[in-house]
Design an enzyme around this catalytic site. Structure first.
Site, PDB file in Angstrom:
ATOM      1  N   THR A 270       0.854  -1.328   0.027  1.00  0.00           N
ATOM      2  CA  THR A 270       0.165  -0.081   0.065  1.00  0.00           C
ATOM      3  C   THR A 270       1.001   1.322  -0.178  1.00  0.00           C
ATOM      4  O   THR A 270       1.670   1.572   0.926  1.00  0.00           O
ATOM      5  CB  THR A 270      -1.027   0.051   1.204  1.00  0.00           C
ATOM      6  OG1 THR A 270      -1.913  -1.084   1.116  1.00  0.00           O
ATOM      7  CG2 THR A 270      -1.785   1.394   1.371  1.00  0.00           C
TER       8      THR A 270
ATOM      9  N   HIS B 288      -8.249   4.558  -0.994  1.00  0.00           N
ATOM     10  CA  HIS B 288      -8.367   4.196   0.244  1.00  0.00           C
ATOM     11  C   HIS B 288      -9.662   4.340   0.644  1.00  0.00           C
ATOM     12  O   HIS B 288     -10.175   4.529   1.786  1.00  0.00           O
ATOM     13  CB  HIS B 288      -7.290   4.945   1.267  1.00  0.00           C
ATOM     14  CG  HIS B 288      -6.597   4.128   2.144  1.00  0.00           C
ATOM     15  ND1 HIS B 288      -5.554   3.337   2.152  1.00  0.00           N
ATOM     16  CD2 HIS B 288      -7.333   3.620   3.426  1.00  0.00           C
ATOM     17  CE1 HIS B 288      -5.301   2.654   3.266  1.00  0.00           C
ATOM     18  NE2 HIS B 288      -6.274   2.712   4.117  1.00  0.00           N
TER      19      HIS B 288
ATOM     20  N   ARG C  65     -10.720   7.393   2.975  1.00  0.00           N
ATOM     21  CA  ARG C  65     -10.419   7.222   4.426  1.00  0.00           C
ATOM     22  C   ARG C  65      -8.976   8.145   4.599  1.00  0.00           C
ATOM     23  O   ARG C  65      -8.560   8.298   5.866  1.00  0.00           O
ATOM     24  CB  ARG C  65     -10.071   5.953   4.852  1.00  0.00           C
ATOM     25  CG  ARG C  65     -11.550   5.262   5.098  1.00  0.00           C
ATOM     26  CD  ARG C  65     -11.331   3.775   5.239  1.00  0.00           C
ATOM     27  NE  ARG C  65     -10.845   3.486   6.586  1.00  0.00           N
ATOM     28  CZ  ARG C  65     -11.684   3.266   7.609  1.00  0.00           C
ATOM     29  NH1 ARG C  65     -12.900   3.521   7.768  1.00  0.00           N
ATOM     30  NH2 ARG C  65     -11.051   2.993   8.954  1.00  0.00           N
TER      31      ARG C  65
HETATM   32  C1  LIG Z   1     -12.099  -0.141   8.281  1.00  0.00           C
HETATM   33  C2  LIG Z   1     -11.145  -0.112   7.124  1.00  0.00           C
HETATM   34  C3  LIG Z   1      -9.614  -0.343   7.222  1.00  0.00           C
HETATM   35  C4  LIG Z   1      -8.776  -0.283   6.096  1.00  0.00           C
HETATM   36  N1  LIG Z   1      -7.404  -0.618   6.554  1.00  0.00           N
HETATM   37  C5  LIG Z   1      -6.662  -0.946   5.415  1.00  0.00           C
HETATM   38  C6  LIG Z   1      -5.368  -1.372   5.467  1.00  0.00           C
HETATM   39  O1  LIG Z   1      -5.174  -1.908   6.586  1.00  0.00           O
HETATM   40  N2  LIG Z   1      -4.673  -1.583   4.456  1.00  0.00           N
HETATM   41  C7  LIG Z   1      -5.036  -0.840   3.209  1.00  0.00           C
HETATM   42  O2  LIG Z   1      -4.351  -1.064   2.227  1.00  0.00           O
HETATM   43  N3  LIG Z   1      -6.253  -0.496   3.093  1.00  0.00           N
HETATM   44  C8  LIG Z   1      -7.109  -0.331   3.865  1.00  0.00           C
HETATM   45  N4  LIG Z   1      -8.500   0.014   3.741  1.00  0.00           N
HETATM   46  C9  LIG Z   1      -8.883   0.576   2.658  1.00  0.00           C
HETATM   47  C10 LIG Z   1      -9.402  -0.586   1.715  1.00  0.00           C
HETATM   48  O3  LIG Z   1      -8.465  -1.747   1.449  1.00  0.00           O
HETATM   49  C11 LIG Z   1     -10.156  -0.048   0.366  1.00  0.00           C
HETATM   50  O4  LIG Z   1      -8.945   0.735  -0.286  1.00  0.00           O
HETATM   51  C12 LIG Z   1     -11.207   0.856   0.715  1.00  0.00           C
HETATM   52  O5  LIG Z   1     -12.020   0.408   1.804  1.00  0.00           O
HETATM   53  C13 LIG Z   1     -12.337   0.629  -0.629  1.00  0.00           C
HETATM   54  O6  LIG Z   1     -13.217   1.496  -0.694  1.00  0.00           O
HETATM   55  P1  LIG Z   1     -14.721   1.082  -0.239  1.00  0.00           P
HETATM   56  O7  LIG Z   1     -14.654   0.985   1.397  1.00  0.00           O
HETATM   57  O8  LIG Z   1     -15.708   2.269  -0.577  1.00  0.00           O
HETATM   58  O9  LIG Z   1     -14.951  -0.111  -0.859  1.00  0.00           O
HETATM   59  C14 LIG Z   1      -9.261  -0.141   4.812  1.00  0.00           C
HETATM   60  C15 LIG Z   1     -10.560   0.370   4.672  1.00  0.00           C
HETATM   61  C16 LIG Z   1     -11.318   0.263   5.939  1.00  0.00           C
HETATM   62  C17 LIG Z   1     -13.032   0.639   5.631  1.00  0.00           C
END
Ligand SMILES: Cc1cc2nc3c(=O)[nH]c(=O)nc-3n(C[C@H](O)[C@H](O)[C@H](O)COP(=O)(O)O)c2cc1C
Length: 422
Positions: free
Chosen positions: A181, A301, A304
């Site tokens: 990532t 992401h 977020r």
């Molecule tokens: C609670 C949560 C924790 C996440 N933690 C990570 C992580 O540890 N590593 C990472 O590469 N992406 C992380 N993500 C991002 C997700 O891999 C992904 O890119 C994203 O949730 C996709 O968008 P969406 O939630 O609209 O489907 C996280 C997302 C959420 C919702």
């Protein structure tokens, strides 16, 4: 890359989960899962899984970017519900849909990591464990032996000792894909997570305990699966470390975005296919491919990080144009339906992954949640393809599409950056 090296199909035909029809009556789309979720889990848990950066505007933009994409159907072909099996990184999967890596999902629903892993294995779709997840690499690989992918953040400490050991462990359990990532160069603020009391450490206060007490199903899951832990990282922390100690341990050893030199180093250390996650610019995609990276994971992401990031679906066409013939293109950020998956595929992605909606599903339906959501997305994808007259995914790519947000990236090439000091 739409047609990777041929390998004999190992994907078993899958049917729907036995409870699919029952759940469909109550949760006809993922929005209904999201509506139910906060009624089943403590508020802090829902807020953690559902929040975006700042005031959630990035999430809203991701969703509206998908909603704005319109496809013109063509008729005159025999109506059909098309097959959606797909080859990604040389392996067969039953659908171009996957579980994105998430840190801390077992806070949203205790045991969520392995529930998602098992559901993905049953359906034969990719499951990605986050290095900050609540299961170890070995547990996840056992639960999802045919579909297990691993995501890593940058553990720079001690010359990447932990990061490279994680690569070794992934290799020992035959993880199918390793994703690095790139898109968390700094830590940012999510206001709902902060207000819920989770931004700095996990220490239940009175309000959180009250929230837990009125959610008996969640408490039962907690009794069954135990307190949320960062299981993979815990293996490196001092024995018996408590959740907050593990968080502090990890934060002192990880962070920042991988430099291209580091990407190359991990590329050389890992024998299998590798993707970089969080790419939004075609030049970054091209750079990664030039280093031997086989997969570009287009993502912001899930909104977020900060609200101003480009929706990944709007960056997708230019990235497909730049590297689509040389790399497998995975997309996430904003997927809420099989229709969204179709939009991503029609614009050239090889697969679309979802994050938050899997958390809504597990919060709404517990053990059945991830199974249900995978089946729902597959069902919706096939119906959407059938509706536009596409008999295959390839035909969807020939559809006439209006995509007002697509970016053309006419910015000037950036001057090369000074190498980063460690
Ligand atoms: C609670 C949560 C924790 C996440 N933690 C990570 C992580 O540890 N590593 C990472 O590469 N992406 C992380 N993500 C991002 C997700 O891999 C992904 O890119 C994203 O949730 C996709 O968008 P969406 O939630 O609209 O489907 C996280 C997302 C959420 C919702």
């Amino acid at each position: 890359m739409h047609d990777m090296t041929a390998k004999k199909s190992t994907v078993a035909p899958v049917g729907q989960h036995p409870n699919f029809q029952k759940h469909h009556k109550h949760f006809p789309t993922s929005a209904w899962l999201r509506r139910r979720a906060p009624h089943n889990v403590p508020l802090f848990a829902f807020e953690y899984g559902d929040t975006g950066a700042g005031n959630d505007i990035g999430i809203a933009h991701n969703w509206s970017a998908f909603d704005a994409i319109k496809i013109t159907p063509r008729y005159g072909v025999m109506p059909t519900l098309p097959p959606v099996d797909v080859k990604l990184f040389g392996r067969n999967y039953s659908a171009p849909i996957g579980v994105a890596p998430m840190g801390g999902p077992s806070l949203v629903w205790p045991g969520a990591d392995l529930l998602m892993a098992k559901a993905a294995q049953r359906a034969r779709v990719p499951y990605t464990l986050s290095v900050a997840g609540g299961a170890t690499i070995e547990q996840a690989a056992e639960a999802a032996p045919d579909v297990f992918w691993l995501q890593l953040y940058r553990f720079w400490h001690d010359d990447h000792k932990i990061g490279l050991d994680l690569v070794r462990r992934a290799e020992a359990v035959e993880a199918k894909v390793l994703a690095l990532t790139l898109d968390v160069p700094v830590r940012t603020t999510r206001s709902r997570e902060t207000y819920a009391g989770l931004a700095h450490e996990f220490r239940p206060n009175l309000r959180m305990i009250r929230e837990m007490m009125v959610r008996p199903r969640w408490m039962l899951a907690l009794l069954r699966h135990g307190y949320p832990r960062f299981a993979t990282i815990a293996d490196y922390a001092p024995a018996g470390a408590w959740t907050n100690e593990i968080i502090a341990f990890a934060r002192a050893r990880m962070g920042g975005a991988f430099s291209w030199e580091e990407v190359k180093r991990y590329r050389d250390a890992w024998k299998g296919p590798m993707a970089v996650k969080g790419v939004l610019h075609p030049e970054d995609a091209a750079k990664a491919v030039s280093l031997g990276i086989e997969g570009i994971w287009v993502s912001n992401h899930g909104g977020r990080q900060i609200e101003a990031l480009m929706p990944s679906i709007d960056a997708l066409p230019a990235i497909v144009e730049a590297v689509g013939k040389k790399a497998t293109i995975v997309l996430d950020s904003g997927i809420r339906s099989g229709q969204d998956v179709m939009r991503a595929l029609a614009l050239g992605a090889d697969a679309a992954f979802a994050g938050k909606s899997f958390l809504w599903a597990v919060a709404a339906l517990g053990d059945d949640g991830p199974d249900y959501l995978i089946d729902l997305y597959i069902d919706e994808l096939r119906a959407s393809l059938g509706q536009i007259g596409a008999r295959t995914i390839a035909e969807a790519r020939e559809a006439s599409i209006r995509h007002p947000g697509a970016v053309e990236f006419q910015d000037k090439p950036r001057a090369s950056r000074a190498p980063r000091k460690q």
